[in-house]
Motif scaffolding. Sequence first.
Motif, PDB file in Angstrom:
ATOM      1  N   SER A  29     -15.059 -30.320 160.702  1.00  0.00           N
ATOM      2  CA  SER A  29     -16.445 -29.979 161.029  1.00  0.00           C
ATOM      3  C   SER A  29     -17.213 -31.199 161.525  1.00  0.00           C
ATOM      4  O   SER A  29     -17.982 -31.126 162.494  1.00  0.00           O
ATOM      5  CB  SER A  29     -17.125 -29.387 159.791  1.00  0.00           C
ATOM      6  OG  SER A  29     -18.485 -29.125 160.043  1.00  0.00           O
ATOM      7  N   GLU A  34     -20.387 -29.614 164.043  1.00  0.00           N
ATOM      8  CA  GLU A  34     -20.855 -28.229 164.028  1.00  0.00           C
ATOM      9  C   GLU A  34     -21.590 -27.914 162.729  1.00  0.00           C
ATOM     10  O   GLU A  34     -21.690 -28.752 161.824  1.00  0.00           O
ATOM     11  CB  GLU A  34     -19.680 -27.282 164.254  1.00  0.00           C
ATOM     12  CG  GLU A  34     -19.104 -27.399 165.668  1.00  0.00           C
ATOM     13  CD  GLU A  34     -17.903 -26.499 165.897  1.00  0.00           C
ATOM     14  OE1 GLU A  34     -17.788 -25.917 166.994  1.00  0.00           O
ATOM     15  OE2 GLU A  34     -17.076 -26.386 164.984  1.00  0.00           O
ATOM     16  N   ASP A  36     -21.028 -26.085 160.113  1.00  0.00           N
ATOM     17  CA  ASP A  36     -20.383 -25.749 158.851  1.00  0.00           C
ATOM     18  C   ASP A  36     -20.149 -26.961 157.960  1.00  0.00           C
ATOM     19  O   ASP A  36     -19.511 -26.846 156.909  1.00  0.00           O
ATOM     20  CB  ASP A  36     -19.058 -25.028 159.109  1.00  0.00           C
ATOM     21  CG  ASP A  36     -18.151 -25.802 160.054  1.00  0.00           C
ATOM     22  OD1 ASP A  36     -18.650 -26.703 160.745  1.00  0.00           O
ATOM     23  OD2 ASP A  36     -16.941 -25.497 160.101  1.00  0.00           O
ATOM     24  N   GLY A 126     -14.329 -25.867 161.824  1.00  0.00           N
ATOM     25  CA  GLY A 126     -13.995 -26.126 160.421  1.00  0.00           C
ATOM     26  C   GLY A 126     -13.703 -24.851 159.659  1.00  0.00           C
ATOM     27  O   GLY A 126     -12.761 -24.788 158.849  1.00  0.00           O
TER      28      GLY A 126
END
Length: 486
Positions: A29, A34, A36, A126
């Motif tokens: 991740s 990103e 998450d 992720g």
Amino acid sequence: MLNWKIINKIIGSLLWLEASLMFLCLLVSVYYNESDGLPFLLSILITATGGSIARYFGRNDSNILSRRDAYFLVTATWIIFSLFGMFPYLLGGYLPTFTDAFFETISGFTTTGATVFDDVEVLPHGLLFWRTITQWIGGLGIVFFTIALLPSLVGSGSVKVFSAEATGPIRTKMHPRLSTNSHAIWMVYIVLTAACAVMYYVGGMSLFDCINYSMTTTATGGFSTHNASTEFFGSPFIEYTGTLFCFLSGINFTLLFMTVTKMKFRNLLKSAELRLYVSIIFVCTAIVMVYLMKDMGYGLEKAFRCALFQVVSFLTSTGLFSDDAGQWPHVTWIILGVLMFVGGCAGSTAGGVKCIRFVIILRIIRNEFRQILHPNAVLPVRVEQNIIPNSTRNRLLPFISLYLGLFFISATFFTAIGIDVINAITMCLSCLSNVGPTLGVEIGPTMSWAELPVVCKWFCATMMLIGRLELFSVLILFTPEFWKNN
């Protein structure tokens, strides 16, 4: 009664292991930057805290694990792993309900591959990697992974735990020490995964895709990073690669290890289970291929490729697809449904009843015909020159009876709540055999299970767990005798 201290100690250590796996997804991740990242960080903290609490209550344990403890531990571990494993879905808001998050997680760990995501391509990397890891760890078994990684954790109870989690009626050992056996089997698993990833990469997959697809292929799980599964790539090379490694992952890993390390490839030809496994693939592929050319207008190569891919995928309970089998002639649905029931070889990552059980049944039937002609003859059941003990033969009838009983109960339940008959039947087979896709109109092989009622999802999740642990390891917990002191 149960030795709660050692159960807590082992579960606590397993939760730390799960937190470590989540940390790998956190790194993914962070790499992709990103959304998450925070959900995984919180999930790691919650899971590690739960593990620490369990370890605290398990301090000063006697390190004695009884058979009863082992059966309870295995079932509890799969449930608890799924409960903590669903936090990344919930905390990130990727699945709105507890039911959907638990369903997705246990579908991953049991390598069923049924999903409630309608569009996986919008998920962050992720989270996609977490879905893949759940299947890869669940492929050979959560507790079996622990025996390989931390054999001292389970101690003298490792054989009992292995018996409660392993699949198939026969336990093949290549070394007196179970930890050595588990290391060898995991070596085969890792080598297959790495080789599959390399082949996928050569076939044109991105690095992220080839890692994910190789892990779900060798785990015979079926989660993918694209909605169209293997069909997304439109590559015959990738489809043949997937077919090959699904096929290899459906073979007994002990047999593969012994064959490769001792360079005795004749062992493969001597295996009655493998011969049946290959024969089923050959016959069913030929039949499906004919129908695809006759009714669907497919060319020879495409019919062979699609038929072979789906036959191997359904037989090994992988659930990947290269074509929409829901659009195929209905007679092919029957064939694929039977393959879901049969399953792969014992000692592999495949689900289903397992080919070795059908080998034993066929040998018993043959002996019955001989016994009619020679009433006084003593006719032992032999598989590869090994005499199958009466205890193994006697367990076949209750296993098959219980499997069929659960199947009919489940199918009746699904039909009663309004699911069409075809979907009801294939959903039962899919959950009990840990296959993933279904065949029908309402929920086809390329569709998600999101529209199912809540009660149906919980019923399916229960069937997935029961099927993954081969019925008895879970259902024995519901017998009065299990909870008696003596």
